[in-house]
Design an enzyme around this catalytic site. Structure first.
Site, short mmCIF file in Angstrom:
data_model
loop_
_atom_site.label_atom_id
_atom_site.label_comp_id
_atom_site.label_asym_id
_atom_site.label_seq_id
_atom_site.Cartn_x
_atom_site.Cartn_y
_atom_site.Cartn_z
N ASP A 66 0.82 -1.22 0.00
CA ASP A 66 0.00 0.00 0.00
C ASP A 66 0.85 1.26 0.00
O ASP A 66 0.33 2.37 -0.07
CB ASP A 66 -1.00 0.00 1.17
CG ASP A 66 -0.34 -0.15 2.53
OD1 ASP A 66 0.62 -0.94 2.66
OD2 ASP A 66 -0.79 0.52 3.49
N HIS A 268 -3.83 7.15 6.95
CA HIS A 268 -3.66 5.69 6.96
C HIS A 268 -4.78 5.02 7.77
O HIS A 268 -4.55 4.20 8.64
CB HIS A 268 -2.27 5.32 7.52
CG HIS A 268 -1.81 3.93 7.13
ND1 HIS A 268 -2.06 2.83 7.91
CD2 HIS A 268 -1.15 3.47 6.05
CE1 HIS A 268 -1.55 1.75 7.33
NE2 HIS A 268 -0.99 2.12 6.18
ZN LIG Z 1 0.50 0.90 5.21
#
Ligand SMILES: [Zn+2]
Length: 312
Positions: A66, A268
C-alpha cells in the site's frame, strides 16, 4: 515561499470507503517530491492536476504494497511520456532489485536516468541537502524496515532593512543578505544586524507512516510546523494496533503533544472506519490542533500551520 503537502491517499492496506492507499506530494516552490506511491498514484496525481514530469524525487517509506505498488506504473508512464530528466528514488534497499527485475522482464529501457538511494533504518540519516531543503530519514517501528521523512526548509536570505537598501551597493547586496557585514570603500564596517532583519523561521514537515509508538520519534520531529502521523485504529482496537505495529489516533496525538508540533494531520485509516469522527475526536482530546487528512486537499506548511477546522 510556497511550501505545502497534498495527500493523495489516506487509506490503510485495504482500499475502501473511497480512500486510496498512501501517497503524498510535497510542493516547495516549483519542485514536487512524491512521498510513498501506493497503487493508482499516477491517476491521483492526474486528478490533482500535478505534473509527473516535475517530480524530481520519490521517497518510499517501506515495502508493504500500500506504499509502493504504484511505483512501476508511475515509472513506466514517465518513460512513455518521454521523460528525459533524471529521477531520484529513495527507499529500502530491496526496492532496487524489485524495479530492476520488472524493467528487465518487460524489456524496458528507461529513457531517463533513475538514481536509486538506499535508505537504512538504523538511525536518522540526511538523504538530501540542497540550498532550499534538508531531508532526513526517521527510523520507525513496523513489521518490515520502515522510515518516515523529515523535510526542513533552509533559512531564507536576510531581508534588507528598507531604510538602508539604497546605501548598500548592488554588488554587495547578496553578501549582506547572506549575513556578511558591509565593508564600505573607505574601510568602515557596518555590522550586518544594522542592515538586515531575521528571516522567517524555516518551516518543517514530518511524514510518519507506518509505525507503532517509537521512543525517539517525538524528539526527532520536535517543533515541526506540520506532522503527518498514521492513525490506523482507535484505542478500542489498541490490541490490533500493537499486534500489527500500527498506531492509534491517541498515540499519534501523543507524539504531536510531546513534540510540540504546530498541527497534526492523521491518515492511513483502516478500511473498517466508514466514519472517521471517532479517530478525530480521540486525537483532539489529546492534541486539539488535529485534522483528518483529505485526499487532494492542499495543506500549507509554515509557522502558522494549523489544522483546518480547529479555529487556529
Ligand atoms: Zn501501510
Amino acid at each position: 515561499m510556497r511550501f505545502e503537502v497534498i495527500p493523495l491517499g489516506t487509506g490503510a492496506a485495504l482500499p475502501a470507503q473511497g480512500r486510496s492507499p498512501s501517497a503524498q506530494v510535497l510542493r516547495l516552490e516549483d519542485a514536487l517530491y512524491l512521498i510513498d506511491c501506493g497503487e493508482g498514484t499516477q491517476e491521483r496525481l492526474r486528478m490533482a492536476g500535478l505534473s509527473f514530469m516535475r517530480i524530481s524525487r520519490v521517497f518510499i517509506s517501506h515495502l508493504h504494497g500500500d506504499h509502493c505498488f504504484g511505483i512501476m506504473g508511475l515509472l513506466s508512464t514517465m518513460h512513455l511520456l518521454g521523460r528525459t530528466r533524471e529521477l531520484h528514488l529513495h527507499g529500502p534497499q530491496p526496492l532496487k532489485a524489485i524495479i530492476d527485475l520488472q524493467l528487465q522482464a518487460s524489456g524496458t529501457w528507461l529513457r531517463f536516468p533513475l538514481h536509486f538511494h538506499a535508505v537504512g533504518d538504523d538511525a536518522p540519516q540526511v538523504l538530501l541537502e540542497d540550498e532550499r531543503l534538508t531531508v532526513t530519514s526517521l527510523p520507525l517501528r513496523h513489521r518490515v524496515p520502515t522510515t518516515g521523512f523529515l523535510f526542513r526548509q533552509k533559512p531564507g536570505p536576510r531581508p534588507l532593512r528598507p531604510e538602508h537598501v539604497n546605501s548598500i551597493p548592488h554588488y554587495r547586496r547578496s553578501a549582506v543578505k547572506a549575513g556578511h557585514d558591509l565593508v564600505r570603500d573607505d574601510g568602515t564596517v557596518v555590522p550586518n544586524a544594522a542592515l538586515t532583519t531575521d528571516p522567517p523561521p524555516p518551516a518543517a514537515y514530518a511524514y510518519c507512516s507506518d509505525t507503532a509508538p517509537h521512543p525517539h520519534l517525538a524528539s526527532w520531529v520536535r517543533g515541526v510546523d506540520l506532522l503527518y502521523h498514521e492513525a490506523t485504529f482507535t484505542t478500542h482496537l489498541a490490541a490490533r494496533a500493537r499486534e500489527t505495529l500500527h498506531s492509534t489516533a491517541a498515540q499519534a496525538a501523543t507524539v504531536a503533544r510531546e513534540a510540540g508540533v504546530g498541527a497534526l494531520l492523521l491518515g492511513h485509516f483502516s478500511s473498517r472506519y466508514k466514519d472517521l469522527t471517532p479517530l478525530l475526536d480521540e486525537a483532539r482530546a489529546i492534541f486539539p490542533d488535529t485534522a483528518l487528512s483529505e485526499e487532494g486537499r492542499c495543506y500549507p506548511i509554515g509557522p502558522r500551520s494549523s489544522a483546518p477546522g480547529t479555529g487556529g
